[in-house]
Design an enzyme around this catalytic site. Sequence first.
Site, PDB file in Angstrom:
ATOM      1  N   THR A 182      -8.082  -4.310  -0.560  1.00  0.00           N
ATOM      2  CA  THR A 182      -6.723  -5.212   0.260  1.00  0.00           C
ATOM      3  C   THR A 182      -6.935  -6.408   0.729  1.00  0.00           C
ATOM      4  OG1 THR A 182      -7.445  -4.036   2.391  1.00  0.00           O
ATOM      5  CG2 THR A 182      -5.658  -2.767   1.140  1.00  0.00           C
ATOM      6  N   ASP A 228     -12.126   5.316  -3.790  1.00  0.00           N
ATOM      7  CA  ASP A 228     -12.922   3.978  -3.997  1.00  0.00           C
ATOM      8  C   ASP A 228     -13.878   3.889  -5.316  1.00  0.00           C
ATOM      9  OD1 ASP A 228     -11.685   2.183  -2.192  1.00  0.00           O
ATOM     10  OD2 ASP A 228     -13.120   3.014  -0.654  1.00  0.00           O
ATOM     11  N   ASP A 248      -6.194   5.214  -5.059  1.00  0.00           N
ATOM     12  CA  ASP A 248      -6.425   4.236  -3.890  1.00  0.00           C
ATOM     13  C   ASP A 248      -5.256   3.355  -4.220  1.00  0.00           C
ATOM     14  OD1 ASP A 248      -6.744   2.079  -2.237  1.00  0.00           O
ATOM     15  OD2 ASP A 248      -9.148   2.067  -2.426  1.00  0.00           O
ATOM     16  N   GLU A 286      -5.347   7.456   0.046  1.00  0.00           N
ATOM     17  CA  GLU A 286      -5.452   7.027   1.375  1.00  0.00           C
ATOM     18  C   GLU A 286      -4.657   6.832   2.390  1.00  0.00           C
ATOM     19  OE1 GLU A 286      -6.996   2.894   0.754  1.00  0.00           O
ATOM     20  OE2 GLU A 286      -8.272   2.982   2.378  1.00  0.00           O
ATOM     21  N   ILE A 335      -3.747   0.378  -3.312  1.00  0.00           N
ATOM     22  CA  ILE A 335      -4.371  -0.794  -3.375  1.00  0.00           C
ATOM     23  C   ILE A 335      -5.768  -1.020  -2.966  1.00  0.00           C
ATOM     24  CG2 ILE A 335      -4.467  -3.403  -2.774  1.00  0.00           C
ATOM     25  CD1 ILE A 335      -1.404  -3.242  -2.200  1.00  0.00           C
ATOM     26  N   ASP A 336      -6.643  -0.881  -3.827  1.00  0.00           N
ATOM     27  CA  ASP A 336      -7.962  -1.177  -3.616  1.00  0.00           C
ATOM     28  C   ASP A 336      -8.561  -2.414  -3.459  1.00  0.00           C
ATOM     29  OD1 ASP A 336     -10.770  -0.200  -3.529  1.00  0.00           O
ATOM     30  OD2 ASP A 336     -11.202  -0.437  -5.733  1.00  0.00           O
ATOM     31  N   ASP A 376       0.768  -1.409  -0.060  1.00  0.00           N
ATOM     32  CA  ASP A 376       0.037   0.044  -0.135  1.00  0.00           C
ATOM     33  C   ASP A 376       0.838   1.500   0.146  1.00  0.00           C
ATOM     34  OD1 ASP A 376      -2.533   0.336  -0.231  1.00  0.00           O
ATOM     35  OD2 ASP A 376      -3.233  -0.058   1.867  1.00  0.00           O
TER      36      ASP A 376
HETATM   37  P1  AMP Z   1     -14.729  -3.850  -2.513  1.00  0.00           P
HETATM   38  O1  AMP Z   1     -13.632  -4.864  -2.602  1.00  0.00           O
HETATM   39  O2  AMP Z   1     -15.467  -3.348  -3.825  1.00  0.00           O
HETATM   40  O3  AMP Z   1     -15.761  -4.438  -1.419  1.00  0.00           O
HETATM   41  O4  AMP Z   1     -14.223  -2.388  -1.867  1.00  0.00           O
HETATM   42  C1  AMP Z   1     -13.080  -2.344  -1.146  1.00  0.00           C
HETATM   43  C2  AMP Z   1     -12.979  -1.123  -0.546  1.00  0.00           C
HETATM   44  O5  AMP Z   1     -14.012  -0.894   0.342  1.00  0.00           O
HETATM   45  C3  AMP Z   1     -11.732  -0.689   0.286  1.00  0.00           C
HETATM   46  O6  AMP Z   1     -10.826   0.036  -0.628  1.00  0.00           O
HETATM   47  C4  AMP Z   1     -12.434   0.086   1.335  1.00  0.00           C
HETATM   48  O7  AMP Z   1     -11.988   1.569   1.231  1.00  0.00           O
HETATM   49  C5  AMP Z   1     -13.755  -0.016   1.254  1.00  0.00           C
HETATM   50  N1  AMP Z   1     -14.506  -0.534   2.535  1.00  0.00           N
HETATM   51  C6  AMP Z   1     -13.794  -0.915   3.671  1.00  0.00           C
HETATM   52  N2  AMP Z   1     -14.653  -1.045   4.750  1.00  0.00           N
HETATM   53  C7  AMP Z   1     -15.887  -0.916   4.277  1.00  0.00           C
HETATM   54  C8  AMP Z   1     -17.058  -0.912   4.721  1.00  0.00           C
HETATM   55  N3  AMP Z   1     -17.200  -1.416   6.036  1.00  0.00           N
HETATM   56  N4  AMP Z   1     -18.378  -0.924   3.956  1.00  0.00           N
HETATM   57  C9  AMP Z   1     -17.937  -0.615   2.490  1.00  0.00           C
HETATM   58  N5  AMP Z   1     -16.829  -0.297   1.978  1.00  0.00           N
HETATM   59  C10 AMP Z   1     -15.567  -0.590   3.024  1.00  0.00           C
HETATM   60 MG    MG Z   2     -10.441   1.147  -1.526  1.00  0.00          MG
END
Ligand code: AMP
Ligand code: MG
Length: 428
Positions: free
Chosen positions: A215, A362, A210, A148, A212-213, A123
């Site tokens: 993680t 995101d 981001d 981030e 690393i989107d 990251d």
């Molecule tokens: P995804 O892989 O589409 O579920 O999205 C990943 C992103 O969700 C991460 O980079 C975080 O920024 C974000 N994230 C973290 N915690 C939460 C949460 N509780 N609800 C929604 N998104 C989140």
């Molecule tokens: Mg993200």
Amino acid sequence: MATRAGIRLTHGRSPLLAASESSSRPPPVPCLPLSKPKPYRRHMLVPLWRPLAPRSSPGPSSSYRTGFSSPVASMSSSSYEKELAAAKKAAPLAARLCQTVQKALLKSDIQSKEDKSPVTVADYGSQAIVSLVLKMELPSEKFSLVAEEDSADLQKDESQETLRRITDLVNDTFSSDGTYSISVSEEDVLVAIDSGKSEGGPHGRHWVLDPIDGTKGFLRGDQYAIALALLDEGRVVLGVLACPNLPFTSIANLDGHSSENQTGCLFSAQTGCGAYMQLLHEPSAAKISVCATENPADASFFESYEAAHSLHDLSGAIAKKLGVQAPPVRIDSQAKYGALARGDGAIYLRFPHKGYREKIWDHAAGSIVVTEAGGIASDAAGNNLDFSKGRYLDLDTGIIVTNKKLMPSVLNAVQEAIREQTQSASLL
Ligand code: AMP
Ligand code: MG
């Protein structure tokens, strides 16, 4: 049962990673031919950097589905040409660093799902690389980055070993790629990471990153993305998504996996100029477009792999209302936006649990890739996503992404399902 896309690899821990620790759309701009690559210029923050000839220029573009060749001219705009070129250098280079770390993480024999240090290192390393490359490529532009990570934890005494490893990784990535002859110090890395503290907002230009989107997907060996976008006066004007584990061919109807083994996609888009996809680390790009289906029954949908990130029961109820037949495709990160932009599925539904605030990094890159591919992204009330409010998106209802024909019926189904859920909750 849901399907998922990704490479399947063995999990484990490596000595390399062993230290523990921590819209409304702007008016279209004309798309002009790509200018000749300009020579690189030295950046003040990076004294050892010196220019090298660019290794390759983009090859001819073609249509992703038809293979029909179209001129490269359609790929660039007069306004953001330089910035898009810089973003398309920065994100793949950061992806190289992430790929190195993920490979090492997954090769090791020891299970280490709970060890977050590899993703921490990747990251920070990814953010440092993007920040350094953008500054080198655009030396005369005012630099503002909304990202981030910040370096507060890395500045602590107990993080010295981690900072050293991140710095080594950044230098190894630059030297193995060969585009930049550069060697950075630990201090340079901290400064580069902390360039990401901008608050964004409605005025001026701000990069949005981001590093690393996804993680969780990164740690599992599944999907993740390096997501980089540029805001100009509060609007997303370009976006790049590097998705190292996304199969190059469609993941639709293939149980979430592709039969081909070419993996790694780079999606890119700029306002008014369409969306493109190419193999990550390869030069030629093809134009992509969202799936044209008008019948919800034929539309498969994407959602988060992590139930903690999106209410799977709500999206299930919406899919049922729409008559969607296919099971949800659950994948991590903005790879969902990329897959939707090339037509692998027709709908992306995201409903975070109450109280969660969506961050702009995101969605900024993913949303322009989809809208330039002919799709549309909105909140559950039908409003455009507003990236002008700072680090957060000003919404609490959820996000819907689909094609323009399907949006009205999807929006109806979403609102009905939310109403029903609220009513039944109030009866309890
Ligand atoms: P995804 O892989 O589409 O579920 O999205 C990943 C992103 O969700 C991460 O980079 C975080 O920024 C974000 N994230 C973290 N915690 C939460 C949460 N509780 N609800 C929604 N998104 C989140
Ligand atoms: Mg993200």
